[in-house]
Design a protein around this motif. Structure first.
Motif, PDB file in Angstrom:
ATOM      1  N   ALA A 221       0.854  -1.188   0.000  1.00 44.16           N
ATOM      2  CA  ALA A 221       0.000   0.000   0.000  1.00 44.16           C
ATOM      3  C   ALA A 221       0.892   1.241   0.000  1.00 44.16           C
ATOM      4  O   ALA A 221       2.087   1.166   0.336  1.00 44.16           O
ATOM      5  CB  ALA A 221      -0.936   0.004   1.194  1.00 44.16           C
ATOM      6  N   GLU A 222       0.326   2.368  -0.418  1.00 42.72           N
ATOM      7  CA  GLU A 222       1.049   3.641  -0.418  1.00 42.72           C
ATOM      8  C   GLU A 222       0.474   4.541   0.666  1.00 42.72           C
ATOM      9  O   GLU A 222      -0.738   4.612   0.861  1.00 42.72           O
ATOM     10  CB  GLU A 222       0.916   4.331  -1.774  1.00 42.72           C
ATOM     11  CG  GLU A 222       1.749   3.703  -2.883  1.00 42.72           C
ATOM     12  CD  GLU A 222       3.247   3.981  -2.728  1.00 42.72           C
ATOM     13  OE1 GLU A 222       3.596   4.874  -1.917  1.00 42.72           O
ATOM     14  OE2 GLU A 222       4.045   3.307  -3.402  1.00 42.72           O
ATOM     15  N   THR A 223       1.366   5.211   1.391  1.00 42.44           N
ATOM     16  CA  THR A 223       0.951   6.173   2.412  1.00 42.44           C
ATOM     17  C   THR A 223       1.705   7.480   2.190  1.00 42.44           C
ATOM     18  O   THR A 223       2.585   7.571   1.320  1.00 42.44           O
ATOM     19  CB  THR A 223       1.258   5.636   3.827  1.00 42.44           C
ATOM     20  OG1 THR A 223       2.681   5.606   4.013  1.00 42.44           O
ATOM     21  CG2 THR A 223       0.688   4.242   4.022  1.00 42.44           C
ATOM     22  N   ALA A 224       1.359   8.469   2.985  1.00 39.02           N
ATOM     23  CA  ALA A 224       2.036   9.765   2.877  1.00 39.02           C
ATOM     24  C   ALA A 224       3.521   9.642   3.237  1.00 39.02           C
ATOM     25  O   ALA A 224       4.348  10.447   2.794  1.00 39.02           O
ATOM     26  CB  ALA A 224       1.355  10.786   3.784  1.00 39.02           C
ATOM     27  N   LEU A 225       3.873   8.629   4.020  1.00 33.73           N
ATOM     28  CA  LEU A 225       5.271   8.430   4.427  1.00 33.73           C
ATOM     29  C   LEU A 225       6.035   7.514   3.474  1.00 33.73           C
ATOM     30  O   LEU A 225       7.240   7.350   3.618  1.00 33.73           O
ATOM     31  CB  LEU A 225       5.315   7.848   5.847  1.00 33.73           C
ATOM     32  CG  LEU A 225       4.718   8.728   6.954  1.00 33.73           C
ATOM     33  CD1 LEU A 225       4.757   7.990   8.284  1.00 33.73           C
ATOM     34  CD2 LEU A 225       5.471  10.050   7.052  1.00 33.73           C
ATOM     35  N   GLY A 226       5.321   6.921   2.523  1.00 36.31           N
ATOM     36  CA  GLY A 226       5.982   6.013   1.587  1.00 36.31           C
ATOM     37  C   GLY A 226       5.243   4.687   1.522  1.00 36.31           C
ATOM     38  O   GLY A 226       4.150   4.525   2.089  1.00 36.31           O
ATOM     39  N   GLU A 227       5.838   3.720   0.838  1.00 40.32           N
ATOM     40  CA  GLU A 227       5.181   2.421   0.676  1.00 40.32           C
ATOM     41  C   GLU A 227       5.246   1.612   1.977  1.00 40.32           C
ATOM     42  O   GLU A 227       6.193   1.733   2.758  1.00 40.32           O
ATOM     43  CB  GLU A 227       5.820   1.631  -0.461  1.00 40.32           C
ATOM     44  CG  GLU A 227       7.238   1.168  -0.201  1.00 40.32           C
ATOM     45  CD  GLU A 227       7.752   0.247  -1.310  1.00 40.32           C
ATOM     46  OE1 GLU A 227       6.993  -0.073  -2.234  1.00 40.32           O
ATOM     47  OE2 GLU A 227       8.932  -0.148  -1.225  1.00 40.32           O
ATOM     48  N   VAL A 228       4.221   0.818   2.177  1.00 42.35           N
ATOM     49  CA  VAL A 228       4.168  -0.083   3.329  1.00 42.35           C
ATOM     50  C   VAL A 228       3.848  -1.487   2.818  1.00 42.35           C
ATOM     51  O   VAL A 228       3.167  -1.654   1.808  1.00 42.35           O
ATOM     52  CB  VAL A 228       3.105   0.360   4.360  1.00 42.35           C
ATOM     53  CG1 VAL A 228       3.517   1.649   5.042  1.00 42.35           C
ATOM     54  CG2 VAL A 228       1.735   0.510   3.712  1.00 42.35           C
ATOM     55  N   TRP A 229       4.386  -2.493   3.528  1.00 45.49           N
ATOM     56  CA  TRP A 229       4.168  -3.884   3.164  1.00 45.49           C
ATOM     57  C   TRP A 229       3.606  -4.630   4.360  1.00 45.49           C
ATOM     58  O   TRP A 229       3.981  -4.374   5.506  1.00 45.49           O
ATOM     59  CB  TRP A 229       5.478  -4.539   2.706  1.00 45.49           C
ATOM     60  CG  TRP A 229       5.927  -4.040   1.367  1.00 45.49           C
ATOM     61  CD1 TRP A 229       6.677  -2.929   1.115  1.00 45.49           C
ATOM     62  CD2 TRP A 229       5.626  -4.635   0.114  1.00 45.49           C
ATOM     63  NE1 TRP A 229       6.868  -2.780  -0.234  1.00 45.49           N
ATOM     64  CE2 TRP A 229       6.244  -3.817  -0.884  1.00 45.49           C
ATOM     65  CE3 TRP A 229       4.908  -5.755  -0.295  1.00 45.49           C
ATOM     66  CZ2 TRP A 229       6.151  -4.108  -2.241  1.00 45.49           C
ATOM     67  CZ3 TRP A 229       4.819  -6.052  -1.644  1.00 45.49           C
ATOM     68  CH2 TRP A 229       5.434  -5.230  -2.602  1.00 45.49           C
ATOM     69  N   ARG A 230       2.739  -5.565   4.058  1.00 49.47           N
ATOM     70  CA  ARG A 230       2.070  -6.303   5.115  1.00 49.47           C
ATOM     71  C   ARG A 230       2.990  -7.381   5.695  1.00 49.47           C
ATOM     72  O   ARG A 230       3.638  -8.120   4.964  1.00 49.47           O
ATOM     73  CB  ARG A 230       0.808  -6.959   4.575  1.00 49.47           C
ATOM     74  CG  ARG A 230      -0.100  -7.469   5.652  1.00 49.47           C
ATOM     75  CD  ARG A 230      -1.459  -7.774   5.095  1.00 49.47           C
ATOM     76  NE  ARG A 230      -2.429  -7.921   6.168  1.00 49.47           N
ATOM     77  CZ  ARG A 230      -3.727  -8.029   5.964  1.00 49.47           C
ATOM     78  NH1 ARG A 230      -4.186  -7.999   4.732  1.00 49.47           N
ATOM     79  NH2 ARG A 230      -4.544  -8.174   6.975  1.00 49.47           N
ATOM     80  N   CYS A 231       3.053  -7.431   7.027  1.00 45.00           N
ATOM     81  CA  CYS A 231       3.879  -8.419   7.705  1.00 45.00           C
ATOM     82  C   CYS A 231       3.275  -9.809   7.548  1.00 45.00           C
ATOM     83  O   CYS A 231       2.061  -9.991   7.711  1.00 45.00           O
ATOM     84  CB  CYS A 231       4.001  -8.069   9.190  1.00 45.00           C
ATOM     85  SG  CYS A 231       4.906  -9.297  10.166  1.00 45.00           S
ATOM     86  N   LEU A 232       4.103 -10.781   7.210  1.00 39.92           N
ATOM     87  CA  LEU A 232       3.623 -12.145   7.019  1.00 39.92           C
ATOM     88  C   LEU A 232       3.231 -12.800   8.334  1.00 39.92           C
ATOM     89  O   LEU A 232       2.536 -13.815   8.333  1.00 39.92           O
ATOM     90  CB  LEU A 232       4.703 -12.995   6.335  1.00 39.92           C
ATOM     91  CG  LEU A 232       5.101 -12.593   4.914  1.00 39.92           C
ATOM     92  CD1 LEU A 232       6.144 -13.553   4.378  1.00 39.92           C
ATOM     93  CD2 LEU A 232       3.891 -12.561   4.007  1.00 39.92           C
TER      94      LEU A 232
END
Length: 275
Positions: A31-42
């Motif tokens: 996903a994209e946020t104002a702080l940059g990309e984020v990835w879901r923890c497995l």
């Protein structure tokens, strides 16, 4: 309040993120946020800021212990520490027996000389030191042959090695270590029961209960010796706990024999299964 093993572990060790090559899975984990990309923890399912820790095909994703698997790993490592401490203690005992076998006469003299010093003290309290069970037991050990003591030391050392090997294997969650632990622990249970018939103590009772629980827990939870479906069922359960596989199932639901299973995973919500 129920303990969330996944978030607790991630809070201590950090998140584990992965970018699969499959586009439909990548979109669900990123996903994209104002702080940059984020990835879901497995493991815990929360989003973590920053690039993923790894990437590649979905079937090459790391198998991350989560939920029940993470709890099981914690219990195995607790047993590993207990086995290691026991192994170290037995090594010390084996070393003491070996040293005693090489200086039996001097130890006997040292014991009798110090016993003479303490005789007036025990006599003052009306305690018959000469016929004390502890003193009688120690004196009987002085009658053992040197070769017998060496055999005892060797047996203790072999037992210690088994305990330490168990500890290393359980810490790494190796299946062979689980089998070894069950077989070795079960083999000594009759001896522990016999010791209780000789003399009951809280330490002996606690050790017996711990070993019984360890054998039953590992047998059932790890499905050893074909129990509860055996190794195939255990592997299926472990793989099925992977968050990435849940995501893949959500993107491509399958039906078998008229049973349709849909697994929907929404950000911030729990998994729901409809059968």
């Amino acid at each position: 309040m129920k303990l969330d093993w996944d978030r607790r572990h991630c809070a201590r060790r950090g998140h584990i993120t992965y970018a699969p090559d499959e586009a439909h899975l990548r979109e669900r984990l990123r996903a994209e946020t104002a702080l940059g990309e984020v990835w879901r923890c497995l493991r815990c399912g929360d989003f973590a800021l920053g690039p993923p820790h790894g990437s590649g095909p979905a079937d090459r994703a790391p198998e991350v212990p989560r939920g029940r698997a993470l709890r099981d790993l914690f219990i195995l490592r607790f047993l590993a520490v207990e086995r290691l401490l026991r192994g170290v203690f037995i090594v010390i005992a084996a070393w003491a027996v070996w040293r005693f076998s090489n200086s039996q006469d001097s130890v006997r003299r040292f014991f009798e000389e110090n016993l003479t010093v303490f005789r007036p003290v025990f006599r003052h309290f009306h305690y018959d030191l000469e016929h004390s069970p502890v003193v009688d037991t120690i004196r009987r050990t002085f009658e053992y042959k040197h070769s017998t003591l060496l055999i005892v030391a060797g047996a203790l050392l072999a037992y210690a090695v088994i305990e330490i090997v168990e500890a290393v294997g359980l810490w790494a969650a190796k299946r062979w270590a689980e089998y070894l632990t069950v077989v070795a622990t079960a083999a000594f249970l009759p001896l522990e029961v016999w010791e209780l018939t000789e003399k009951v103590s809280y330490l002996k009772i606690g050790t017996l209960v711990l070993n019984l629980l360890a054998v039953l827990y590992i047998l059932l939870s790890k499905r050893l010796f074909g129990l509860r479906g055996g190794h195939a069922a255990f592997e299926a359960e472990r793989r099925g706990a992977s968050l990435l596989e849940v995501e893949e199932a959500a993107g491509a639901p399958q039906g078998t024999g008229g049973h349709h299973v849909t697994r929907t995973l929404v950000t911030g919500s729990s998994r729901t299964d409809t059968v």
